[in-house]
Design a protein around this motif. Structure first.
Motif, PDB file in Angstrom:
ATOM      1  N   ILE A   5       0.845  -1.212   0.000  1.00 24.95           N
ATOM      2  CA  ILE A   5       0.000   0.000   0.000  1.00 24.95           C
ATOM      3  C   ILE A   5       0.874   1.252   0.000  1.00 24.95           C
ATOM      4  N   ARG A   6       1.930   1.222   0.833  1.00 27.54           N
ATOM      5  CA  ARG A   6       2.789   2.414   0.940  1.00 27.54           C
ATOM      6  C   ARG A   6       3.429   2.757  -0.408  1.00 27.54           C
ATOM      7  N   THR A  15      -0.653   6.184  -9.303  1.00 24.30           N
ATOM      8  CA  THR A  15      -1.641   5.244  -8.773  1.00 24.30           C
ATOM      9  C   THR A  15      -3.054   5.723  -9.097  1.00 24.30           C
ATOM     10  N   ALA A  16      -3.272   7.042  -8.924  1.00 26.86           N
ATOM     11  CA  ALA A  16      -4.614   7.596  -9.182  1.00 26.86           C
ATOM     12  C   ALA A  16      -4.996   7.408 -10.646  1.00 26.86           C
ATOM     13  N   GLN A 309      -0.172  -5.270  -5.835  1.00 25.79           N
ATOM     14  CA  GLN A 309      -0.438  -3.857  -6.146  1.00 25.79           C
ATOM     15  C   GLN A 309      -1.457  -3.754  -7.287  1.00 25.79           C
ATOM     16  N   GLY A 310      -1.266  -4.589  -8.310  1.00 26.95           N
ATOM     17  CA  GLY A 310      -2.218  -4.594  -9.431  1.00 26.95           C
ATOM     18  C   GLY A 310      -3.608  -4.983  -8.954  1.00 26.95           C
ATOM     19  N   LEU A 311      -3.652  -5.974  -8.063  1.00 24.24           N
ATOM     20  CA  LEU A 311      -4.950  -6.451  -7.579  1.00 24.24           C
ATOM     21  C   LEU A 311      -5.636  -5.427  -6.676  1.00 24.24           C
TER      22      LEU A 311
ATOM     23  N   GLU B 100       9.555   4.233   2.131  1.00 27.47           N
ATOM     24  CA  GLU B 100       8.108   4.360   2.403  1.00 27.47           C
ATOM     25  C   GLU B 100       7.723   3.820   3.771  1.00 27.47           C
ATOM     26  N   LEU B 101       8.684   3.173   4.441  1.00 24.73           N
ATOM     27  CA  LEU B 101       8.370   2.569   5.742  1.00 24.73           C
ATOM     28  C   LEU B 101       9.045   3.340   6.877  1.00 24.73           C
ATOM     29  N   THR B 102       8.407   3.321   8.033  1.00 23.58           N
ATOM     30  CA  THR B 102       8.986   3.992   9.203  1.00 23.58           C
ATOM     31  C   THR B 102      10.183   3.170   9.706  1.00 23.58           C
TER      32      THR B 102
END
Lengths: 368, 228
Positions: A5-6, A15-16, A309-311, B100-102
């Motif tokens: 997700i990150r 992504t949008a 990510q695609g899913l 992207e991670l902490t």
């Protein structure tokens, strides 16, 4: 999942855009299939009202039964059928009933209307074979008529009222309503007894023949065989409810396939956009992927990360489309489309994911 | 003493355009459990290549690498990844934290990759960050940390799965002197706790802290008695 997700959120615009394209494709696909369903339903409903056993023998070559009314007005009629033709056709084994038919444009009160003449005894099977009676009853006598819904509205008459056709006073006994497709344009027509019209124009031959077949396909062929044998000509044609159905079906199929094609292109474009978004994510994270592999991530886990990510993109679009899909689609179609989109999403993201899994960690860390 | 790494006749060559470039030739090396080993050599001598081979990141052109008695490169890709994740910790010059991670998520990542329960991984992550004085930076992203802090997070990450060996490639290369001292102190602490450390550096002052020092001479690994 967190990383998945990150990474998607890290590249918000990309992504949008990918999400928007999948969403548009899904909504379009759902809409197209949903609208096809509605058209199909209406079409089936319309065809159900059209008696497939109704046939018409016309003294001209008809090329498009959907344009029959226009063809009838503009066709060059060189010859008409004889009474013996009508008699012979009515005795063919595949034909149940056959009647003479005449169609004229005549002054009715102060307007001009198309008036169709069919013998009173044939009216119940022929007229009600393709239209419903909204009010009153069918004509039984020479001075009685039934009107199409639009004619009745235009003339502002109801059953029991009198109208004047070509100077002859007749009584309106019923109003028709057209429900589906018909061989006869019922809305704009007046239906009267065949003899009433014959008196008005003094025709000795039979302008056209209309009837009910026991077996539509066989009757059409039998009539053609008879006419071909007798006239060896090409001035007549035999059309049936079935031929209208076929032409309508072919027409709606073309429209349906066209929309399906557009929907398929939209889906393919959206999958290419997903592929591109995931591929760019992989390139952007070249060194990070190497790090993940250094930390023990297996090839399968790397593939799962990027296919995931695609899913996520496809899944979010499918979730948003769900209310529309539930409204427009059957369960089978919904499952089919959703499965197709999920498989498409997996396929589109698998190729870049595979590439990610092949990244050599040592090299990527040195040069990435 | 228990052998933890054994290299037998390891050679490595790269294609540099049309030319085959030999970096390591017939390297034999044994590292024992709990040792602090430094490999000191100038840039381009092949020390990072050696570390990558020992760390199961880059297979040798020829020769055998045994880790914990196992012929490492005889394993398939999946086994190799799992072995690496479970038994080896890496610390890099450029930290290689996931941006992207902490800090905490970076530390828990190797544990989650190995399938550890999220809650347990989190508890261990906090424990490691606390031990390295970074508990208050647990929820900071790498971009919000100083170089020294990043490297301490990277060390915590390397320790996450309680590895048998820690490889460090120029771990102080990008740090200011104070942070470098702090990182070295941590390495010494880890050594004193029994960890096996293999450190690659070009800096002699750092290499001096190790128990045994090797260099790469004529593509071969040679042990140095002293750096003087």
């Amino acid at each position: 999942m967190n990383l998945l997700i990150r990474q998607l959120l890290h590249h918000k615009l990309r992504t949008a855009l990918a999400f928007a394209s999948v969403l548009i494709a899904t909504l379009f696909l759902v809409s197209v299939i949903g609208i096809s369903n509605i058209i199909q339903e209406r079409f089936v409903e319309s065809l159900n009202k059209l008696s497939p056993s109704l046939f018409m023998v016309l003294p001209f070559k008809s090329s498009n039964v959907l344009m029959l009314e226009r063809e009838a007005k503009t066709a060059l009629v060189l010859q008409m059928f004889s009474k013996s033709d009508l008699q012979r056709i009515s005795t063919l084994p595949s034909v149940k009933e056959a009647y003479p038919l005449i169609q004229l444009t005549l002054p009715v009160n102060e307007y001009q209307f198309s008036v169709t003449g069919i013998p009173a005894k044939g009216a119940p099977s022929v007229i009600l074979g393709s239209v419903d009676l909204a009010q009153g009853r069918l004509y039984k006598k020479k001075d009685e008529v039934v009107l199409g819904a639009l004619v009745a509205e235009e003339l502002d008459v109801r059953p029991g009222d009198n109208i004047n056709i070509n100077g002859k006073r007749v009584k309106v006994v019923g109003i028709l309503e057209r429900v589906g497709q018909s061989l006869i344009n019922a809305d704009n027509s007046i239906f009267a007894d065949y003899e009433l019209l014959r008196e008005m124009v003094d025709i000795k031959s039979v302008p056209a023949i209309i009837g009910i077949a026991r077996n539509t396909t066989q009757a059409t062929q039998d009539i053609l065989n008879y006419l071909d044998l007798k006239y060896h000509g090409d001035w007549y044609s035999v059309i049936s409810g079935e031929s209208i159905s076929e032409q309508l079906r072919a027409m709606t199929d073309i429209v349906k396939w066209f929309f399906w094609f557009i929907a398929a292109v939209t889906v393919i474009v959206s999958l290419v956009v997903i592929w591109n978004a995931i591929y760019t994510n992989v390139l952007d994270n070249y060194k990070n992927i190497a790090t993940l592999k250094v930390l023990g991530m297996t090839k399968k886990q790397v593939i799962a990360l990027y296919v995931g990510q695609g899913l996520v993109l496809v899944g979010a679009a499918l979730l948003i489309s769900l209310p529309l899909a539930l409204w427009l689609l059957s369960w089978e179609q919904l499952l089919g489309i959703y499965l197709l989109m999920v498989l498409g999403g997996i396929l589109a993201s698998y190729l870049p994911a595979k590439r990610a899994s092949e990244i050599p960690p040592a090299e990527a860390l040195r040069y990435g | 003493m228990e052998e933890i790494i054994r290299l037998e006749k390891v050679s490595k060559a790269y294609w540099d355009g049309e030319e085959l470039l030999e970096v390591l030739k017939d390297v034999d090396l044994v590292i024992y459990k709990g040792e602090f080993v430094a490999i000191v050599a100038p840039s381009g001598s092949g020390k990072s290549t050696l570390l990558n081979i020992m760390g199961l990141l880059d297979p040798p052109t020829s020769g055998k690498v045994y880790l914990k008695g196992k012929d490492a490169y005889a394993m398939d890709d999946e086994e190799l990844s799992l072995f690496r994740g479970k038994h080896i910790g890496f610390v890099f010059q450029s930290f290689n934290l996931i941006p992207e991670l902490t800090a905490l998520e970076n530390v828990t990542l190797p544990m989650e990759i190995m399938g550890m329960d999220e809650k347990k991984a989190r508890e261990r992550g906090i424990e490691l960050l606390r031990a390295l004085g970074l508990e208050d930076r647990a929820h900071f992203f790498p971009a919000q940390l100083s170089g020294g802090q990043k490297q301490r997070v990277a060390i915590a990450r390397a320790l996450a799965n309680k590895p048998d060996i820690i490889f460090a490639d120029e771990p102080t290369g990008n740090l200011d002197p104070d942070s470098a001292k702090e990182v070295l102190r941590i390495f010494e602490d880890l050594h004193s706790q029994g960890h096996t450390l293999v450190l690659v550096t070009h800096d002699h002052s750092i290499a001096r802290r190790a128990q045994r020092i090797y260099t790469i001479k004529d593509k071969r690994v040679v042990e140095l008695e002293s750096l003087d």
